[in-house]
Design a protein around this motif. Sequence first.
Motif, PDB file in Angstrom:
ATOM      1  N   ALA A 285     -68.120  55.419 -43.970  1.00 15.71           N
ATOM      2  CA  ALA A 285     -68.664  54.103 -44.314  1.00 15.71           C
ATOM      3  C   ALA A 285     -67.598  53.013 -44.286  1.00 15.71           C
ATOM      4  O   ALA A 285     -67.926  51.832 -44.334  1.00 15.71           O
ATOM      5  N   THR A 286     -66.331  53.393 -44.228  1.00 13.65           N
ATOM      6  CA  THR A 286     -65.238  52.414 -44.244  1.00 13.65           C
ATOM      7  C   THR A 286     -64.257  52.711 -43.120  1.00 13.65           C
ATOM      8  O   THR A 286     -64.216  53.833 -42.583  1.00 13.65           O
ATOM      9  N   LEU A 287     -63.434  51.715 -42.788  1.00 10.23           N
ATOM     10  CA  LEU A 287     -62.414  51.911 -41.756  1.00 10.23           C
ATOM     11  C   LEU A 287     -61.431  52.996 -42.183  1.00 10.23           C
ATOM     12  O   LEU A 287     -60.974  53.793 -41.354  1.00 10.23           O
ATOM     13  N   ALA A 288     -61.104  53.059 -43.463  1.00 14.76           N
ATOM     14  CA  ALA A 288     -60.174  54.079 -43.947  1.00 14.76           C
ATOM     15  C   ALA A 288     -60.749  55.481 -43.743  1.00 14.76           C
ATOM     16  O   ALA A 288     -60.027  56.413 -43.342  1.00 14.76           O
ATOM     17  N   GLU A 289     -62.047  55.637 -44.002  1.00 18.75           N
ATOM     18  CA  GLU A 289     -62.679  56.939 -43.794  1.00 18.75           C
ATOM     19  C   GLU A 289     -62.737  57.292 -42.315  1.00 18.75           C
ATOM     20  O   GLU A 289     -62.552  58.462 -41.929  1.00 18.75           O
ATOM     21  N   ALA A 290     -62.980  56.285 -41.469  1.00 20.93           N
ATOM     22  CA  ALA A 290     -62.999  56.523 -40.025  1.00 20.93           C
ATOM     23  C   ALA A 290     -61.627  56.970 -39.537  1.00 20.93           C
ATOM     24  O   ALA A 290     -61.498  57.926 -38.750  1.00 20.93           O
ATOM     25  N   GLU A 291     -60.593  56.300 -40.014  1.00 24.55           N
ATOM     26  CA  GLU A 291     -59.241  56.649 -39.593  1.00 24.55           C
ATOM     27  C   GLU A 291     -58.839  58.025 -40.115  1.00 24.55           C
ATOM     28  O   GLU A 291     -58.141  58.782 -39.419  1.00 24.55           O
ATOM     29  N   ALA A 292     -59.300  58.387 -41.305  1.00 24.59           N
ATOM     30  CA  ALA A 292     -59.004  59.719 -41.843  1.00 24.59           C
ATOM     31  C   ALA A 292     -59.622  60.807 -40.969  1.00 24.59           C
ATOM     32  O   ALA A 292     -59.007  61.858 -40.724  1.00 24.59           O
ATOM     33  N   LEU A 293     -60.832  60.564 -40.471  1.00 24.55           N
ATOM     34  CA  LEU A 293     -61.468  61.527 -39.569  1.00 24.55           C
ATOM     35  C   LEU A 293     -60.661  61.641 -38.280  1.00 24.55           C
ATOM     36  O   LEU A 293     -60.434  62.753 -37.778  1.00 24.55           O
ATOM     37  N   GLY A 294     -60.226  60.503 -37.756  1.00 25.85           N
ATOM     38  CA  GLY A 294     -59.423  60.531 -36.540  1.00 25.85           C
ATOM     39  C   GLY A 294     -58.125  61.293 -36.726  1.00 25.85           C
ATOM     40  O   GLY A 294     -57.699  62.078 -35.861  1.00 25.85           O
ATOM     41  N   GLU A 295     -57.486  61.106 -37.872  1.00 25.69           N
ATOM     42  CA  GLU A 295     -56.231  61.815 -38.147  1.00 25.69           C
ATOM     43  C   GLU A 295     -56.480  63.315 -38.299  1.00 25.69           C
ATOM     44  O   GLU A 295     -55.654  64.136 -37.876  1.00 25.69           O
ATOM     45  N   ALA A 296     -57.621  63.682 -38.883  1.00 27.94           N
ATOM     46  CA  ALA A 296     -57.955  65.103 -39.017  1.00 27.94           C
ATOM     47  C   ALA A 296     -58.174  65.742 -37.643  1.00 27.94           C
ATOM     48  O   ALA A 296     -57.742  66.881 -37.399  1.00 27.94           O
ATOM     49  N   VAL A 297     -58.828  65.018 -36.742  1.00 31.79           N
ATOM     50  CA  VAL A 297     -59.053  65.535 -35.391  1.00 31.79           C
ATOM     51  C   VAL A 297     -57.726  65.673 -34.643  1.00 31.79           C
ATOM     52  O   VAL A 297     -57.487  66.657 -33.928  1.00 31.79           O
ATOM     53  N   ALA A 298     -56.839  64.697 -34.821  1.00 30.59           N
ATOM     54  CA  ALA A 298     -55.524  64.789 -34.189  1.00 30.59           C
ATOM     55  C   ALA A 298     -54.761  66.011 -34.694  1.00 30.59           C
ATOM     56  O   ALA A 298     -54.099  66.716 -33.921  1.00 30.59           O
ATOM     57  N   ALA A 299     -54.861  66.291 -35.989  1.00 22.74           N
ATOM     58  CA  ALA A 299     -54.196  67.462 -36.562  1.00 22.74           C
ATOM     59  C   ALA A 299     -54.747  68.746 -35.943  1.00 22.74           C
ATOM     60  O   ALA A 299     -53.995  69.702 -35.673  1.00 22.74           O
ATOM     61  N   GLN A 300     -56.062  68.771 -35.700  1.00 21.52           N
ATOM     62  CA  GLN A 300     -56.668  69.940 -35.063  1.00 21.52           C
ATOM     63  C   GLN A 300     -56.199  70.085 -33.618  1.00 21.52           C
ATOM     64  O   GLN A 300     -56.003  71.211 -33.131  1.00 21.52           O
ATOM     65  N   LEU A 301     -56.031  68.965 -32.927  1.00 21.64           N
ATOM     66  CA  LEU A 301     -55.492  69.023 -31.562  1.00 21.64           C
ATOM     67  C   LEU A 301     -54.110  69.663 -31.564  1.00 21.64           C
ATOM     68  O   LEU A 301     -53.816  70.567 -30.773  1.00 21.64           O
ATOM     69  N   ARG A 302     -53.257  69.186 -32.470  1.00 25.51           N
ATOM     70  CA  ARG A 302     -51.895  69.724 -32.535  1.00 25.51           C
ATOM     71  C   ARG A 302     -51.912  71.211 -32.895  1.00 25.51           C
ATOM     72  O   ARG A 302     -51.171  72.004 -32.315  1.00 25.51           O
ATOM     73  N   ALA A 303     -52.767  71.586 -33.823  1.00 29.31           N
ATOM     74  CA  ALA A 303     -52.856  72.985 -34.223  1.00 29.31           C
ATOM     75  C   ALA A 303     -53.351  73.875 -33.090  1.00 29.31           C
ATOM     76  O   ALA A 303     -53.052  75.074 -33.047  1.00 29.31           O
ATOM     77  N   SER A 304     -54.080  73.277 -32.150  1.00 28.78           N
ATOM     78  CA  SER A 304     -54.627  74.035 -31.020  1.00 28.78           C
ATOM     79  C   SER A 304     -53.703  74.017 -29.807  1.00 28.78           C
ATOM     80  O   SER A 304     -54.075  74.536 -28.742  1.00 28.78           O
ATOM     81  N   GLY A 305     -52.533  73.394 -29.953  1.00 28.73           N
ATOM     82  CA  GLY A 305     -51.554  73.437 -28.869  1.00 28.73           C
ATOM     83  C   GLY A 305     -51.260  72.137 -28.175  1.00 28.73           C
ATOM     84  O   GLY A 305     -50.396  72.086 -27.291  1.00 28.73           O
ATOM     85  N   ALA A 306     -51.968  71.068 -28.521  1.00 30.13           N
ATOM     86  CA  ALA A 306     -51.679  69.767 -27.908  1.00 30.13           C
ATOM     87  C   ALA A 306     -50.325  69.259 -28.378  1.00 30.13           C
ATOM     88  O   ALA A 306     -49.947  69.441 -29.532  1.00 30.13           O
ATOM     89  N   ARG A 307     -49.611  68.607 -27.466  1.00 34.77           N
ATOM     90  CA  ARG A 307     -48.297  68.082 -27.793  1.00 34.77           C
ATOM     91  C   ARG A 307     -48.387  66.580 -28.034  1.00 34.77           C
ATOM     92  O   ARG A 307     -49.059  65.866 -27.294  1.00 34.77           O
ATOM     93  N   THR A 308     -47.671  66.118 -29.033  1.00 30.27           N
ATOM     94  CA  THR A 308     -47.616  64.678 -29.280  1.00 30.27           C
ATOM     95  C   THR A 308     -46.595  64.051 -28.350  1.00 30.27           C
ATOM     96  O   THR A 308     -45.760  64.733 -27.746  1.00 30.27           O
ATOM     97  N   ALA A 309     -46.667  62.720 -28.223  1.00 34.38           N
ATOM     98  CA  ALA A 309     -45.712  62.021 -27.375  1.00 34.38           C
ATOM     99  C   ALA A 309     -44.296  62.231 -27.874  1.00 34.38           C
ATOM    100  O   ALA A 309     -43.346  62.359 -27.098  1.00 34.38           O
TER     101      ALA A 309
END
Length: 314
Positions: A285-309
Amino acid sequence: MNTATSPASPIVIATRESRLALWQAEHVQARLQRLGHAVELLGMTTKGDQILDRSLSKVGGKGLFVKELEVALEEGRAHIAVHSLKDVPMELPEGFVLACVMEREDPRDAFVSPHYATLADLPRGATVGTSSLRRQVLLQAQRPDLKIAPLRGNLDTRLRKLDEGHYDAIVLAAAGLKRLGLDERIRCAFETEDMLPAAGQGALGIEVRADRTDLIAALAPLVHQPTWLVVAAERAVSRSMGGSCSMPLAAHGVWHGDELHLQAAWGDLDGQLALVQVDDHAKVATLAEAEALGEAVAAQLRASGARTATAGHS
C-alpha cells in the motif's frame, strides 16, 4: 538561485528532441494545460542521443539521456523533465526527486519484422537487433541459435535500419510504438513470461528539483499510484542488484487485488550460467512496502546465483 515560478509564469518542460520524447513531453503538457497551467517545452539533445556507435553500457549508461535535462532544471532554464522511466537511473542525483509516475502504457516488448510473424518463425542464424543486455539474454534463452546484433538510435532510426535490411527482426518497447501510432509495426507482443520487461518499462516519470514543492503539488493530479507502487518495486530490484544498462536484469510487477506479484530475471552474458528467475508477492500500500518487496526479490535472485554489479559482473 531562486527559480520559483509565479502562478502566471509557464512551467517549462525539458525534453529530448526525439519524436517519442516530444510526444511524451507534449502529453504531459496537455494534461497540465487542462489543469489550467501555462506550459512550454525546452527541447534538448543529450549525449545519449549523440553517441550512437557504442552501446550505452560502454559509455556511461542510461543516465546519458537525462544529465543535460537535470542541468537545465538545476540552472532554472526548465522546471520539470519527462522521462521514460526505464531510462532513469536507479539513484537520482542529490537535490532531485521523482515527483510523479503516470499511468503505464503496455509494458511488454514487441517483435518487429518485415518478413516473420514471431520469434519462433525466424530461421536458424537470423539476426535480431537490440542493444539491451536484458533482451539479449532473454532472446538467447529462447533461441540460442540467433545472432544478436547491436541496435542504437531513436525509434525511427531503429525501424529504418530494420527496413534497410540490416536485421531480420528487432525488439522494441511496445509502449513507444503505440504512443507514436505505429501499432501496425508490431508483429506480436511477447508475453511477459517469455520476455520479462525492464523495470519501469512503459511508464513515464517526471523529475523535479527536490525543493520545488509547488511543482510537486501541481503534478499530483497526474500521479497514478498503482503504477507508481509497481515501478517502485521493480526499480528496487534493480537498485538492490546494482543494476544499470550494463546488467542483464528484468523486473516486472502486476496487481492481483491488493497484492503485488513481482517477477525478476537475471542472465549471464557469457552463457555459462542458467537464466535465474524468481517471483514473490506481498500486500503493498506504500512506496516503502513496494521497495521492500523489490529488495526481497533481489535477495532471492542473489541466493539463486545471480551476480550483482559490485560482484564484478557487469
